[in-house]
Enzyme design. Structure first.
Site, short mmCIF file in Angstrom:
data_model
loop_
_atom_site.label_atom_id
_atom_site.label_comp_id
_atom_site.label_asym_id
_atom_site.label_seq_id
_atom_site.Cartn_x
_atom_site.Cartn_y
_atom_site.Cartn_z
N ASP A 24 4.01 9.79 -8.58
CA ASP A 24 3.39 8.85 -9.39
C ASP A 24 1.93 8.89 -9.34
OD1 ASP A 24 3.71 8.22 -6.73
OD2 ASP A 24 4.43 6.10 -6.88
N SER A 68 2.07 2.24 -7.70
CA SER A 68 3.35 2.68 -7.79
C SER A 68 4.09 2.32 -8.74
CB SER A 68 4.06 2.88 -6.55
OG SER A 68 3.58 3.71 -5.67
ZN ZN Z 1 0.99 3.81 -2.07
#
Ligand code: ZN
Length: 449
Positions: A280, A47
Site C-alpha cells: 500500500d 493503509s
Molecule cells: Zn503503517
C-alpha cells in the site's frame, strides 16, 4: 491478492542480502512494475486508503475503509464482496488484527479506520468463507479482560450465531476442515506476534495460515465451479517499519516471501490463477547505509551489516514491553543477550532515558540501537510517498506490467475475476448506509498506520 504492508524496494534488498545476497528471493522473480501510492487527501497514503484502492478500485482519503471520498463517504462494493456475490470462495489472511485497516477495507465500510468495533460487527455479516488473523479484543465484550470494546457486545458469540465457527489457537487451525467453514480464526488478542518473537505453539505463522486457507478454500465445490478470491497481508512489515526495527523487518519480509512462494506454487498448479502482490506504501524510509558521526565528523561508510541483524533474538517492541513490565530487568544485560552488542556508556544512557519515557520511546531507542550498528537508516516513524514494487504471476498479468496507479490494481483484480463492482455498489450501500464521521476521527493530515 497479496499485500506487503509498508514494504518498499529497500526492504526487498535488505531481506535478500540478509538471507543470501547472491540468491534471488521469491518476489524478485516476479517483479513486473510499480504502484503509485498517493491518496485523494495526502501524497503519503495510509493503509486504509491504500487498501481501498485495491478492494474498491478507487482512490479515497486517508482513514477511509471501503468508502468513497465524498460527503458523506459512501460504501463502495469490494472485490471480495463481489466475488462472494458471484458464488466464489473467499478469504482473508492477515497478521494484524482482522479489523485493522487493510483487511477491513475488503470486508467493511466505515468512514474512519479507528471504528474497529463497528468493523468487527460488519465483518460477521459478510459472506466470507474464512477470516484469519489477530484481534480477538475487538470481538469480546468490554467486561472481558483485554477487550478493546467500549460496550458489552459479544461479537464472537454473534459470529457463531451467524453461522461462523470461531477458533483461537494453532490446534484449532490445524484441525479445521471444510466442515468448519465459514471460519473465523483469531489467533492473538491484538496483532499477532512479529515473526522474530513468535512462539510456534502459541500462534501460527503467516505461511501456515496461508497453507490452511488455500487447502480449505480450494476444497470447496464452489471454488471449482466459480473460482476463489483470497487476500493475504503481511501486515506487520509496516509495524517493524514504524518502529524502525530492521531486525523485525527482515523476518517479517522473509515470512511474507514464503507465503508468496506458496501462492505462486498454488497458481502454478491451478491453471487460471493470478497472484498480484504489492504494498500500500513504504514505511520508515528505510535505506541501506547511513551517515555516521565519528569523533564529531560525519562519515559515509559504503557498507551495512546484515550479520548485526542476524544476532537479534527479539523485536525491539517485545524487549521494550518486557523491560517495562519488569522494573528489575537489566537493560544492559537485555541488550547484550538479545543483540550481542555491548552498548557504550553514551548508548546506555540514551536507552535508560528512553526507558523512563515509556514503552514506545524505548522501542524506538532499541530499534535505533540495532539499526545504527547494522548501518541501516530510517527517515521517519511514519509512511513515505515513494512508489512500491508490483509483483505479478499468472495469465493475463502482462496488462499490468510497468507503472500503474494503485487503484488500477483493484480494477485489474475485478476484471480478472469478471466482477462488476459498480453494479454491486447500490446493494452494498443499502446494506451499509453512510455512517457520520466520528468526532474522534483523526484529521486527514494526522499520522496513520
Ligand atoms: Zn503503517
Amino acid at each position: 491478492m497479496m499485500i506487503s504492508d509498508g514494504f518498499g524496494p529497500s526492504g526487498e534488498t535488505m531481506a535478500r542480502v540478509f538471507a543470501n545476497k547472491a540468491q534471488l528471493q521469491p518476489l524478485d522473480y516476479q517483479l513486473r512494475g510499480a504502484s503509485i501510492t498517493y491518496s485523494t487527501s495526502n501524497l503519503v497514503t495510509d493503509s486504509a486508503a491504500g487498501a481501498t484502492c485495491f478492494s474498491c478500485a478507487l482512490k479515497t482519503y486517508n482513514g477511509a475503509i471501503g468508502v468513497t471520498d465524498s460527503q458523506p463517504p459512501e460504501a463502495c462494493a469490494t472485490v471480495l464482496e463481489a466475488a462472494a456475490a458471484a458464488g466464489m470462495a473467499t478469504g482473508v489472511v492477515v497478521t494484524s488484527r482482522v479489523t485493522h485497516a487493510t483487511p477491513a477495507a475488503f470486508t467493511a465500510h466505515v468512514p474512519d479506520r479507528e471504528m474497529e468495533p463497528t468493523i468487527a460487527e460488519q465483518q460477521i455479516t459478510q459472506k466470507i468463507d474464512l477470516l484469519f488473523g489477530g484481534g480477538r479484543c475487538e470481538f469480546q465484550p468490554q467486561s472481558v479482560a483485554g477487550s478493546c470494546r467500549a460496550d458489552e457486545k459479544d461479537v464472537m458469540s454473534e459470529a457463531r450465531d451467524a453461522g461462523f465457527s470461531v477458533i483461537t489457537d494453532v490446534a484449532g487451525l490445524r484441525s479445521a476442515t471444510t466442515a468448519s467453514l465459514p471460519l473465523i480464526g483469531l489467533f492473538a488478542q491484538s496483532h499477532m506476534a512479529f515473526e522474530l518473537d513468535r512462539v510456534p505453539a502459541d500462534q501460527p505463522s503467516l505461511d501456515e495460515m496461508v497453507a490452511k486457507a488455500l487447502e480449505l478454500l480450494s476444497a470447496l465445490p464452489k471454488a471449482a465451479t466459480h473460482g476463489m478470491f483470497l487476500m493475504i497481508e503481511g501486515s506487520r512489515i509496516d509495524h517493524a517499519g514504524h518502529n524502525n526495527d530492521a531486525a523485525a523487518h527482515v523476518y517479517e519480509t522473509l515470512q511474507f516471501q514464503q507465503a508468496f512462494s506458496q501462492a505462486v506454487e498454488y497458481a502454478r498448479g491451478h491453471g487460471n490463477t493470478v497472484v498480484v502482490s504489492t504494498s500500500d506504501h513504504e514505511t520508515g524510509g528505510l535505506t541501506l547505509a547511513r551517515t555516521k558521526p565519528v569523533l564529531g565528523r560525519d562519515t559515509y561508510p559504503y557498507v551495512w551489516y546484515p550479520k548485526v541483524l542476524a544476532r537479534a533474538n527479539h523485536s525491539a517492541e517485545y524487549l521494550a514491553h518486557e523491560l517495562q513490565a519488569n522494573a528489575s530487568m537489566s537493560l544492559v544485560d537485555t541488550v547484550v543477550v538479545n543483540y550481542g552488542i555491548e552498548p557504550t556508556p553514551a548508548e546506555l544512557a540514551t536507552l535508560e532515558a528512553a526507558r523512563i519515557n515509556g514503552t514506545t520511546p524505548l522501542t524506538y531507542a532499541l530499534s535505533e540501537f540495532i539499526s545504527y550498528h547494522a548501518n541501516v537508516g530510517w527517515t521517519t516513524h511514519g509512511h513515505t510517498g515513494e512508489d512500491v514494487n508490483l509483483y505479478l504471476y499468472g495469465p493475463g498479468t502482462e496488462a499490468m506490467y510497468g507503472v500503474h496507479q494503485n487503484s488500477d490494481i483493484g480494477a485489474f483484480l475485478a476484471s480478472k475475476l469478471k466482477l462488476d463492482l459498480a453494479a454491486l455498489t447500490p446493494e452494498i450501500r443499502r446494506k451499509f448506509p453512510p455512517i457520520p464521521m466520528p468526532p474522534t476521527a483523526r484529521s486527514e493530515h494526522a499520522v496513520h498506520d
